[in-house]
Design a protein around this motif. Structure first.
Motif, short mmCIF file in Angstrom:
data_model
loop_
_atom_site.label_atom_id
_atom_site.label_comp_id
_atom_site.label_asym_id
_atom_site.label_seq_id
_atom_site.Cartn_x
_atom_site.Cartn_y
_atom_site.Cartn_z
N ILE A 101 -28.75 -25.67 -22.40
CA ILE A 101 -28.79 -24.15 -22.08
C ILE A 101 -30.14 -23.92 -22.26
O ILE A 101 -31.27 -23.72 -23.13
N MET A 102 -30.90 -22.94 -20.59
CA MET A 102 -32.13 -22.57 -21.15
C MET A 102 -31.95 -21.56 -21.88
O MET A 102 -30.99 -20.58 -21.38
N PRO A 103 -33.10 -21.10 -22.17
CA PRO A 103 -34.14 -21.87 -22.40
C PRO A 103 -33.76 -22.12 -24.14
O PRO A 103 -32.91 -22.13 -24.50
N ILE A 160 -47.13 -7.46 -12.76
CA ILE A 160 -46.37 -7.40 -13.88
C ILE A 160 -45.78 -9.20 -14.00
O ILE A 160 -45.51 -10.02 -12.36
N ARG A 161 -46.36 -9.90 -14.44
CA ARG A 161 -45.50 -11.14 -14.73
C ARG A 161 -44.21 -11.13 -15.77
O ARG A 161 -44.25 -10.39 -16.99
N LEU A 162 -43.12 -11.41 -15.60
CA LEU A 162 -41.57 -11.11 -16.19
C LEU A 162 -41.67 -12.54 -16.72
O LEU A 162 -40.54 -12.98 -16.30
N GLY A 163 -42.14 -11.86 -18.13
CA GLY A 163 -41.61 -13.84 -18.61
C GLY A 163 -40.49 -13.64 -19.52
O GLY A 163 -40.15 -12.55 -20.54
N HIS A 164 -39.46 -14.39 -20.08
CA HIS A 164 -39.59 -15.82 -19.20
C HIS A 164 -37.98 -15.74 -18.91
O HIS A 164 -37.66 -17.37 -19.00
N TYR A 165 -37.44 -14.67 -17.69
CA TYR A 165 -36.56 -14.50 -17.79
C TYR A 165 -36.01 -13.91 -16.52
O TYR A 165 -37.12 -12.11 -16.68
N GLU A 178 -42.09 -13.33 -11.09
CA GLU A 178 -40.58 -13.91 -11.88
C GLU A 178 -39.72 -14.78 -11.62
O GLU A 178 -39.36 -15.17 -11.20
N GLU A 179 -39.24 -14.79 -13.42
CA GLU A 179 -39.18 -16.78 -12.70
C GLU A 179 -37.53 -16.82 -13.97
O GLU A 179 -37.23 -16.00 -15.20
N ILE A 180 -36.79 -18.22 -13.94
CA ILE A 180 -36.58 -18.56 -14.75
C ILE A 180 -36.80 -19.27 -16.06
O ILE A 180 -37.83 -19.47 -16.26
N PRO A 181 -35.38 -19.01 -17.27
CA PRO A 181 -35.96 -19.10 -18.28
C PRO A 181 -36.08 -21.00 -18.84
O PRO A 181 -35.79 -21.82 -19.75
N TRP A 182 -36.82 -21.53 -18.17
CA TRP A 182 -37.04 -23.19 -17.86
C TRP A 182 -38.14 -22.81 -18.72
O TRP A 182 -39.60 -23.52 -17.71
N CYS A 183 -38.07 -23.20 -19.86
CA CYS A 183 -39.25 -22.70 -20.75
C CYS A 183 -38.94 -23.46 -22.14
O CYS A 183 -39.00 -23.67 -22.71
N ILE A 227 -43.38 -11.03 -5.23
CA ILE A 227 -44.97 -11.80 -4.54
C ILE A 227 -44.37 -13.17 -4.91
O ILE A 227 -44.82 -14.22 -4.09
N ILE A 228 -43.51 -13.42 -6.11
CA ILE A 228 -43.49 -14.75 -6.63
C ILE A 228 -42.36 -15.22 -6.73
O ILE A 228 -41.92 -14.23 -7.86
N TRP A 229 -42.11 -16.50 -6.86
CA TRP A 229 -40.43 -17.00 -8.11
C TRP A 229 -41.04 -17.85 -8.90
O TRP A 229 -41.30 -18.53 -8.60
N GLY A 230 -41.07 -17.83 -10.01
CA GLY A 230 -41.77 -18.72 -10.70
C GLY A 230 -41.18 -19.53 -11.18
O GLY A 230 -39.41 -19.11 -11.58
N LEU A 231 -40.88 -21.05 -11.34
CA LEU A 231 -40.18 -22.04 -11.25
C LEU A 231 -39.81 -22.34 -13.22
O LEU A 231 -39.03 -23.24 -13.70
N GLY A 232 -40.91 -22.52 -13.98
CA GLY A 232 -41.02 -22.72 -15.26
C GLY A 232 -41.77 -22.21 -15.62
O GLY A 232 -43.29 -21.73 -15.59
N ASN A 233 -42.30 -22.40 -17.54
CA ASN A 233 -42.99 -22.22 -18.18
C ASN A 233 -43.35 -22.88 -18.92
O ASN A 233 -42.49 -24.17 -19.81
#
Length: 669
Positions: free
Chosen positions: A22-24, A211-216, A235-240, A271-277
């Motif tokens: 399960i992420m993260p 702003i970058r909304l980390g990490h979820y 904004e991004e998903i919690p693949w971290c 403006i951005i969909w984040g795929l991971g960190n």
């Protein structure tokens, strides 16, 4: 039913047990909370209701022709409905209905295309003018059932120029950003809406436009605030961290990405969909296969573009995937985890040249609130310029490894002020830079940092975990904010030290054109602000100090606007030895008592650079205000300039303070 008085009980069970699939990952540098900490609603769903509306607002590069295409997703039961009348309204930012359309629907399966609006010269959405339109949909069926749905939308066009800057509505915009975790002193992730609003307004007042909304995925309340305040969003998903799991893990990541995009699709701020960190960080699985990680990253990238072709994709710190996404951020921590902060521009340029579209997210330094230093660079004599700025395994640990500020520095606010001041003035002279986001706005809790001055806290914020501003907040404000401001450095530094008659620098951070410094009634002259004159953009004065108390005032002017800031401090010339005992004092305000600790040497001289650990205890009928994750709200915490502080909700009992190697100290409330 009698047992519950005619009400139907609803119970919710949550489980935060660790599951590697399960992420993260638990290797992540933030707490993975369980339980319910956002709004939970019971929704009445009639025969016909609208589950989602996708309102795609677009505008040409000239900003003259706008379109809004509206799709809707109805409930599955609506598929049995023969027909419905659907009315669409497009409402401008002032509340005026610009256009209305009525259509008849016979098909309710899947995402139904409703209609498209054309609009001439729409008012564009931007950080300076976040103008929001409303798309309103009302569906009515023969039995009179009505379903209504509203979405806020905005018109903008943006571009990450290949090998160039960021453009918004045809003009270059330097993205001046920060980060946010859902975390707050005393409540953890369960922040109230008022706290969220306060936090985001403080960011905007600092001058943040990104702003970058980390990490979820974060609360829609935050996205709504970004829309209305004018803050662009990654904004991004919690693949971290941790690597790549199996089929269920990968399916979860795709489901999270789909939900995030569909739920926040209409927000004009995104403006951005984040795929991971930090997907180059192994540890959760026996296998760490970079090819498989690349393949999965490609699948996420394709899915994001399929669901939303209008936004870009991005990741941070995974060089072997940097060619897959639209925008990439390498790891650059110049002056903290590696090298010196003077290398920031050159290291960033190399990162910029390595990809088509570069954006630097995560930079800064840990800083223990209320700890200040007369010479924060003195601790860094062994830290050399390396030409590298990336964070590596073990760098976050405060001992061992290469010489670096994160282990050899004093963790003072003074050092972070210098690092931020230098970095911000450099960013002003990088015309190719899309932007950068400091990490993070507010200190937050983490399981990964048990040795920090405040245990289990990431302390890189420009505010404490309770939103108390640190000194660096005003440094950012002096570069980014539009409203005139001035702030003398050191409001939380009550005692400075040095030799009798020694010159000490007093700095004022301001976005005004000039400032004058007055010390104990004497003017030390006016100085012009020049952003490239480090430190403090030239607003600094070297003042000879002798033992005593000083009152300092800065008077800044911008056009016809004149503003002031003032503060006082004491100057100590006595030299001190190692700490020998603790002196305790107290004050009471209402039903709260605050206890103050001061370390002194055997002669009773204050030890103004001491970093000893304090452990507080309390016996009484009140409640000690600890576990807040702040310098003054933690039961076990490092001193700041030989001082400590803790509060008790109550006016009776005893507070004890322990400090290794020293006699315990007690005070009766």
């Amino acid at each position: 039913m009698k047992r519950f008085g005619g009400m139907v009980p609803v119970s919710v069970r949550t489980d935060n047990s660790r599951d590697v699939e399960i992420m993260p990952s638990n290797l992540s540098d933030f707490n993975v909370y369980g339980g319910l900490y956002r709004y939970v609603n019971l929704v009445y769903a009639p025969k016909l209701h609208v589950e989602k509306v996708f309102a795609a607002a677009q505008v040409d590069q000239a900003g003259k022709k706008g379109t809004v295409n509206v799709r809707a997703r109805f409930n599955k039961e609506a598929a049995g409905t023969n027909s419905a009348e659907v009315k669409l309204n497009l409402i401008d930012p002032s509340g005026k209905t610009l256009q209305s359309k009525t259509v008849q629907l016979q098909n309710f399966k899947g995402d139904v295309n409703i209609s498209t609006f054309d609009i001439n010269k729409p008012i564009l959405w931007s950080p300076d003018q976040p103008m929001l339109y409303t798309a309103e949909l009302t569906a009515t069926i023969d039995d009179g059932t009505i379903a209504t749905h509203k979405e806020k939308i905005g018109f903008k066009n943006f571009e990450f120029v290949k090998k160039g800057p960021f453009m918004l509505n045809g003009k270059r915009l330097l993205l001046r950003g920060t980060h946010r975790h859902e975390d707050h002193g005393g409540v953890g992730a369960a922040m109230t809406e008022d706290l969220m609003r306060k936090e985001m307004i403080m960011m905007k007042e600092m001058g943040v436009n990104f702003i970058r909304l980390g990490h979820y995925q974060q609360s829609r309340i935050i996205l709504n605030l970004c829309d209305s305040l004018g803050i662009l969003v990654w904004e991004e998903i919690p693949w971290c961290r941790g690597g790549l799991g199996g089929e269920s893990y990968q399916a979860m990541g795709k489901r999270m990405l789909t939900n995030m995009i569909e739920q926040h699709y209409n927000h004009p701020s995104v403006i951005i969909w984040g795929l991971g960190n930090e997907n180059d960080w192994p540890g959760d699985f026996p296998e760490f296969d970079t090819l498989k990680i690349r393949n999965y990253m490609k699948e996420l990238n394709d899915l994001s573009h399929k669901l939303d072709p209008s936004r870009k994709t991005a990741i941070r710190r995974c060089d072997f995937c940097k060619d897959i996404v639209d925008v990439y951020s390498p790891s650059i921590w110049a002056g903290w985890y590696r090298g010196r902060y003077e290398e920031y521009k050159e290291i960033s340029r190399r990162g910029f040249e390595s990809v088509d579209r570069f954006l630097h997210v995560e930079w800064g330094a840990d800083n223990h609130a209320l700890r200040h230093s007369e010479d924060p660079e003195a601790y860094l004599k062994e830290v050399k310029a390396t030409g590298e700025g990336d964070e590596r395994s073990g760098d976050a640990v405060r001992r061992g490894g290469n010489a670096r500020a994160s282990s050899d520095g004093d963790w003072s606010e003074s050092y972070f002020v210098n690092l931020a001041d230098w970095t911000l003035k450099e960013q002003e002279t990088m015309p190719w830079l899309t932007g950068a986001a400091q990490w993070p706005f507010k200190d937050f809790s983490t399981p990964a940092r048990p040795e920090n001055p405040i245990r289990y806290m990431n302390q890189k914020g420009v505010t404490e975990r309770d939103l108390t501003k640190k000194e660096t907040y005003y440094v950012f404000q002096s570069y980014w904010a539009q409203k005139p401001m001035v702030h003398i450095y050191g409001h939380t530094w009550p005692v400075r030290w040095g030799n009798e008659g020694e010159e000490k620098m007093i700095k004022a951070f301001s976005n005004c054109d000039e400032a004058e410094l007055i010390v104990n009634g004497k003017s030390y002259g006016k100085k012009k602000r020049q952003s490239q004159d480090f430190p403090a953009a030239g607003l600094r004065w070297n003042i000879p100090l002798t033992k005593g108390t000083y009152h300092v005032k800065a008077i800044a002017k911008k056009g016809k606007t004149i503003i002031e800031d003032e503060m006082s401090f004491e100057y100590q010339t006595e030299k001190w030895g190692k700490p020998a005992k603790m002196l305790l004092t107290k004050s009471t305000s209402g039903d709260t008592t605050t206890v103050y600790v001061q370390l002194v040497d055997k002669n009773g001289v204050r030890c103004l650079d001491a970093k000893n650990n304090f452990r507080y205890g309390y016996t009484g009928s009140g409640r000690i205000l600890d576990n807040l994750g702040t310098s003054r709200g933690s039961r076990y915490v490092e001193a700041f300039n030989g001082r400590g502080q803790i509060s008790v909700k109550g006016t009776n009992g005893f507070v004890s303070v322990q400090c290794e190697g020293l006699p315990n100290a007690f005070i009766e409330l």
